[in-house]
Design an enzyme around this catalytic site. Structure first.
Site, PDB file in Angstrom:
ATOM      1  NE  ARG A  74      28.071  37.443  52.124  1.00 57.67           N
ATOM      2  CZ  ARG A  74      29.373  37.222  52.149  1.00 57.67           C
ATOM      3  NH1 ARG A  74      30.226  38.243  52.085  1.00 57.67           N
ATOM      4  NH2 ARG A  74      29.846  36.000  52.204  1.00 57.67           N
ATOM      5  CG  ASN A 128      25.456  32.264  62.171  1.00 60.51           C
ATOM      6  OD1 ASN A 128      25.785  31.540  61.238  1.00 60.51           O
ATOM      7  ND2 ASN A 128      25.847  33.526  62.275  1.00 60.51           N
ATOM      8  NE  ARG A 133      30.950  25.659  54.422  1.00 59.10           N
ATOM      9  CZ  ARG A 133      31.771  26.374  53.668  1.00 59.10           C
ATOM     10  NH1 ARG A 133      31.322  26.991  52.592  1.00 59.10           N
ATOM     11  NH2 ARG A 133      33.044  26.487  53.997  1.00 59.10           N
ATOM     12  CG  ASP A 149      32.384  30.455  50.362  1.00 59.10           C
ATOM     13  OD1 ASP A 149      33.564  30.848  50.418  1.00 59.10           O
ATOM     14  OD2 ASP A 149      31.974  29.461  50.995  1.00 59.10           O
ATOM     15  CG  ASP A 150      26.733  33.882  51.399  1.00 60.80           C
ATOM     16  OD1 ASP A 150      25.924  34.306  52.256  1.00 60.80           O
ATOM     17  OD2 ASP A 150      27.952  34.076  51.483  1.00 60.80           O
ATOM     18  CG  ASP A 151      31.437  35.742  49.189  1.00 59.34           C
ATOM     19  OD1 ASP A 151      32.165  36.349  50.011  1.00 59.34           O
ATOM     20  OD2 ASP A 151      31.659  34.572  48.825  1.00 59.34           O
ATOM     21  CG  ASP A 243      33.767  24.893  57.143  1.00 58.44           C
ATOM     22  OD1 ASP A 243      32.689  24.807  56.509  1.00 58.44           O
ATOM     23  OD2 ASP A 243      34.595  25.797  56.934  1.00 58.44           O
ATOM     24  CG  ASP A 244      37.773  25.811  54.423  1.00 54.18           C
ATOM     25  OD1 ASP A 244      37.836  26.811  53.689  1.00 54.18           O
ATOM     26  OD2 ASP A 244      38.165  25.818  55.611  1.00 54.18           O
TER      27      ASP A 244
END
Lengths: 330, 330
Positions: A74, A128, A133, A149-151, A243-244
């Site tokens: 993205r 990937n 991160r 997040d990238d969105d 992961d969170d």
């Protein structure tokens, strides 16, 4: 008795005396000149910048944060968000975790559109992985990390306020997305949000996690994350998820308190729909929530106990955006 | 050599031996019996109540609070509020500070309408002073004090939540009414609320005080209040005002942090209009706010500095009254 000098006639003595004192005075002046050269340079002589540098560095470490943004498929959203986030007050640096394996980063293009307000570092990954991160990046100079997040687009006001809240709660994950777990009589845990029954501590709802995809936390926790049981990494890699949740377990275990502090965002937006890539986030996978419930139970096994604690504290910014948001009807 | 015993014939010896061992056995049994009587009493023997008492006391001290309500010329409101507050969860005791000098307290009537959920103590005052409520009452057994004005009605939900917040911020005044000061270029201070310009720390508003007329605070501060400079008492007595401002100065000085934590009330009401006495509170006096500005400046002189600090943290209860009060539009 008076020696050689005294034998001379009076007039010659006078001239010699004069010469002598002159020499003494000159020598003294030369010595004085030499001494002033050795004195420490006074303030005005220093370059204004060089004195400020060390202070800026230590000030930066405490008063600014590093944005860590992982990205996959993205890049258009990434660049849109970078344009926004690069100008956030108190931002020190951006670390982009590049999960597009084998693909060139947009670094060239980024540089060609410089200069930029802060340095941006592209960390090229070899695999990937969701947990990429959560590495302890050597580029990290600040105590605070902002992970996005990238969105996800959060307004600058929200970020500035949440950062100030984090500074008052530095051992917590201070962020915009609260979630909770509930335990069931069978001992199996479930993960969710407002749709789940509240855990029964009086009225209202509770949360036991704050997601790291839009949150501030202490960079020390990235260090701690490297020292977790192998089973945790295996779980995250197996699900490419959680992961969170694992980070919330880590923080809760460390503090013995609720891991997160929820700051109610005024303006938070998901830009997923805006991407040209057609790629929608992991959370659209059918099994996403079921995986997360599974993760909670697995983590309880791995950590031999449930460290997450509930909180019902919701923090907002006094008098913003509306100065009357605190007026009471008295 | 064998003595007396051995001289006896075999049969007699046998009987004597039997008697002897019997006596020994009986003595041993008696000793054993005596010993068991000295053993610590096992659990089942104790009265269920007597074991629980010490625990309840210490539990009470930490897990409950004392309501201190000063009253003047509004006994009808007082009794209405007592009916409401006497049933608040975690309330330990009520202390009514009776400023109606020379007038009988409603204690008889109160007792005739008992029993009540908690004890209520009427502290008869000799002089009608605003700062009577800030005495270090010996009746106080809890760490937490809830101080309420005698015309303020706060919902039980709000109080239960604010108490839980106080337990997380015990050194602060946790309450429902925020106020601020601003400094002016002349060095003179002004007191007010949202109508005053915000102190200029970015966007939104700030508060630097939380009024004690609807707030929780640590009972230790009542003790501290007894040790303030005489000029503080003189100021409060002169104005019959500003005791709450003085308390905020005290707390801020003690912690070096903002004195208060503002909890946004869901339901807070002023019952002034409802009184039969026709008496309206001190804050209706024309000079009320000017007095308070005056007090801020005077207290800065007395304390030789401005200890109050600004905060913009506003706390609400997650998911109450509406579980969706934290849903974001993502």
């Amino acid at each position: 008795r008076c020696f050689h000098f005294c034998k001379l006639p009076g007039r010659v003595t006078g001239i010699r005396l004069l010469r002598f004192t002159s020499v003494v005075i000159i020598v003294l002046l030369l010595v004085a000149g030499a001494l002033t050269a050795l004195l420490p340079t006074i303030k005005d002589d220093k370059l204004p910048n060089s004195r400020r540098e060390p202070k800026t560095q230590s000030q930066s470490a405490l008063d600014s944060f590093t944005l860590i943004m992982q990205t996959y498929n993205r890049t258009d959203l990434l660049l849109k968000l970078l344009n926004h986030y690069q100008a956030i007050p108190h931002l020190h640096k951006v670390i982009v975790v590049w999960n597009n394996i084998g693909e060139k980063t947009p670094e060239e293009m980024w540089n060609s559109l410089g200069p930029h307000p802060v340095p941006v570092v592209f960390k090229v990954q070899t695999v990937n992985r969701m947990r990429n991160r959560l590495q302890n990046f050597p580029d990290l100079e600040t105590k605070a990390v902002l992970m996005m997040d990238d969105d996800t687009l959060v307004s600058a006001h929200d970020l500035a306020f949440a950062f100030s809240v984090w500074q008052q709660f530095p051992e917590h994950i201070v962020g915009f997305v609260p979630r909770k777990h509930i335990s069931t009589p069978s001992g199996v845990y479930s993960y969710g949000s407002f749709e789940l029954q509240n855990p029964g501590f009086g009225n209202g709802d509770q949360y036991s996690m704050v997601l790291i995809g839009a949150a501030f936390f202490h960079s020390g926790y990235l260090e701690d994350f490297q020292r977790q049981p192998e089973a945790v990494y295996a779980l995250i890699d197996e699900t490419q998820n959680c992961d969170d949740i694992a980070m919330n377990f880590l923080v809760a275990k460390h503090t013995g308190k609720p891991s997160g502090v929820f700051v109610k965002p005024v303006d938070i937006r998901n830009l997923e729909k805006d991407t040209n890539s057609g790629y929608s986030g992991m959370w659209h996978r059918a099994e996403h929530l079921l995986q997360r419930s599974y993760c909670v139970s697995k983590l309880v096994n791995i950590y031999d106990g449930m460290p997450l604690k509930y909180s019902n504290i919701m923090i907002s910014q006094f008098g913003f955006p509306n100065y009357a948001n605190h007026k009471n009807k008295m």
